[in-house]
Design a protein around this motif. Sequence first.
Motif, PDB file in Angstrom:
ATOM      1  N   ASN A 264      -3.881  -3.886  -2.803  1.00 57.82           N
ATOM      2  CA  ASN A 264      -4.586  -2.928  -3.864  1.00 57.82           C
ATOM      3  C   ASN A 264      -3.214  -2.503  -4.579  1.00 57.82           C
ATOM      4  O   ASN A 264      -1.943  -2.544  -4.435  1.00 57.82           O
ATOM      5  N   TRP A 265      -3.229  -2.348  -5.552  1.00 58.82           N
ATOM      6  CA  TRP A 265      -2.206  -2.623  -6.987  1.00 58.82           C
ATOM      7  C   TRP A 265      -1.703  -1.341  -6.308  1.00 58.82           C
ATOM      8  O   TRP A 265       0.144  -0.810  -7.098  1.00 58.82           O
ATOM      9  N   GLU A 266      -2.026  -0.114  -5.850  1.00 53.08           N
ATOM     10  CA  GLU A 266      -1.785   1.286  -5.804  1.00 53.08           C
ATOM     11  C   GLU A 266      -0.591   1.474  -4.859  1.00 53.08           C
ATOM     12  O   GLU A 266       0.374   2.450  -4.217  1.00 53.08           O
ATOM     13  N   ASN A 267      -0.748   0.303  -3.436  1.00 49.41           N
ATOM     14  CA  ASN A 267       0.811  -0.275  -2.736  1.00 49.41           C
ATOM     15  C   ASN A 267       2.025  -0.684  -3.563  1.00 49.41           C
ATOM     16  O   ASN A 267       2.996  -0.436  -2.435  1.00 49.41           O
ATOM     17  N   LEU A 268       1.357  -0.946  -5.055  1.00 47.07           N
ATOM     18  CA  LEU A 268       2.617  -1.718  -4.931  1.00 47.07           C
ATOM     19  C   LEU A 268       3.855  -0.678  -5.094  1.00 47.07           C
ATOM     20  O   LEU A 268       4.926  -1.693  -4.931  1.00 47.07           O
ATOM     21  N   PRO A 269       3.899   0.735  -5.627  1.00 42.77           N
ATOM     22  CA  PRO A 269       5.306   1.196  -5.856  1.00 42.77           C
ATOM     23  C   PRO A 269       6.236   1.655  -4.532  1.00 42.77           C
ATOM     24  O   PRO A 269       7.118   1.067  -4.202  1.00 42.77           O
ATOM     25  N   ILE A 270       5.078   1.846  -3.023  1.00 42.12           N
ATOM     26  CA  ILE A 270       5.553   1.593  -2.035  1.00 42.12           C
ATOM     27  C   ILE A 270       6.483   0.395  -1.327  1.00 42.12           C
ATOM     28  O   ILE A 270       7.222   0.615  -0.678  1.00 42.12           O
ATOM     29  N   LEU A 271       5.540  -0.528  -1.626  1.00 41.00           N
ATOM     30  CA  LEU A 271       6.194  -1.963  -1.333  1.00 41.00           C
ATOM     31  C   LEU A 271       7.095  -1.970  -2.370  1.00 41.00           C
ATOM     32  O   LEU A 271       8.048  -2.823  -1.346  1.00 41.00           O
TER      33      LEU A 271
ATOM     34  N   ILE B 226       6.549   3.145   7.670  1.00 39.68           N
ATOM     35  CA  ILE B 226       5.468   4.225   7.373  1.00 39.68           C
ATOM     36  C   ILE B 226       4.879   5.008   7.304  1.00 39.68           C
ATOM     37  O   ILE B 226       3.548   4.846   7.273  1.00 39.68           O
ATOM     38  N   LEU B 227       4.913   5.005   5.698  1.00 38.15           N
ATOM     39  CA  LEU B 227       4.164   5.273   5.336  1.00 38.15           C
ATOM     40  C   LEU B 227       2.906   4.337   4.361  1.00 38.15           C
ATOM     41  O   LEU B 227       1.827   4.567   4.087  1.00 38.15           O
ATOM     42  N   LEU B 228       3.561   3.340   4.501  1.00 38.99           N
ATOM     43  CA  LEU B 228       3.106   2.124   4.293  1.00 38.99           C
ATOM     44  C   LEU B 228       1.383   1.677   5.385  1.00 38.99           C
ATOM     45  O   LEU B 228       0.435   1.507   5.016  1.00 38.99           O
ATOM     46  N   LEU B 229       1.970   2.292   6.143  1.00 39.38           N
ATOM     47  CA  LEU B 229       0.900   1.660   7.864  1.00 39.38           C
ATOM     48  C   LEU B 229       0.599   3.162   7.870  1.00 39.38           C
ATOM     49  O   LEU B 229      -0.780   2.598   7.791  1.00 39.38           O
ATOM     50  N   ILE B 230       0.940   3.751   7.579  1.00 37.19           N
ATOM     51  CA  ILE B 230      -0.108   5.151   7.879  1.00 37.19           C
ATOM     52  C   ILE B 230      -1.908   4.867   6.060  1.00 37.19           C
ATOM     53  O   ILE B 230      -2.990   5.324   6.439  1.00 37.19           O
ATOM     54  N   LYS B 231      -0.952   4.478   5.302  1.00 40.33           N
ATOM     55  CA  LYS B 231      -1.670   4.457   4.416  1.00 40.33           C
ATOM     56  C   LYS B 231      -2.920   3.068   4.593  1.00 40.33           C
ATOM     57  O   LYS B 231      -4.421   3.765   4.773  1.00 40.33           O
ATOM     58  N   LEU B 232      -2.800   2.099   5.833  1.00 33.16           N
ATOM     59  CA  LEU B 232      -2.896   1.222   5.458  1.00 33.16           C
ATOM     60  C   LEU B 232      -4.502   1.037   6.722  1.00 33.16           C
ATOM     61  O   LEU B 232      -5.213   0.205   6.820  1.00 33.16           O
TER      62      LEU B 232
END
Length: 152
Positions: free
Chosen positions: A2-9, A29-35
């Motif tokens: 998902n491209w919306e994950n790109l900024p946090i990545l 942690i925020l990326l894991l919460i989202k995923l």
Amino acid sequence: MNWENLPILIILCLSVIGNNHSVSIAALILLLIKLLGFHTWFPYIEDHGITIGITILTLAVLTPIAQGRISISGILEAFKTPIGLVAIFVGILVAWIAAQGVFFMKESPEAVTALVVGTIVGVCFFQGLAVGPLIAGGIVSLIISAIGLFKN
């Protein structure tokens, strides 16, 4: 992906490159919460995260007092030296500026993105600390108020 994950990545990668563990852990942690689908946690983190973080930071700052390494006489000594007086004044000033930052960030959400980007750059590449957005927001608020673009 998902491209919306790109900024946090990108933030995660920059923090790893910049060797900043705090930002790396937070971004991960925020990326894991989202995923993992715990999206309902985001509003709570956004609403209470600063307070929780400030509480933890205050715990760390007050620990030497609780352990008895800083006594009442040591605290009173701070009022007797020029360095102590300057430190007290600066502590008061920075706390007040940070409070202005909280107000400003609530009233000017468009500035939050720029403050976050500036803080990430400062943390990842200039060995800064992530407490910057509140103080930066306060400084921005004072500057904007001084030139008459924002009413406090």
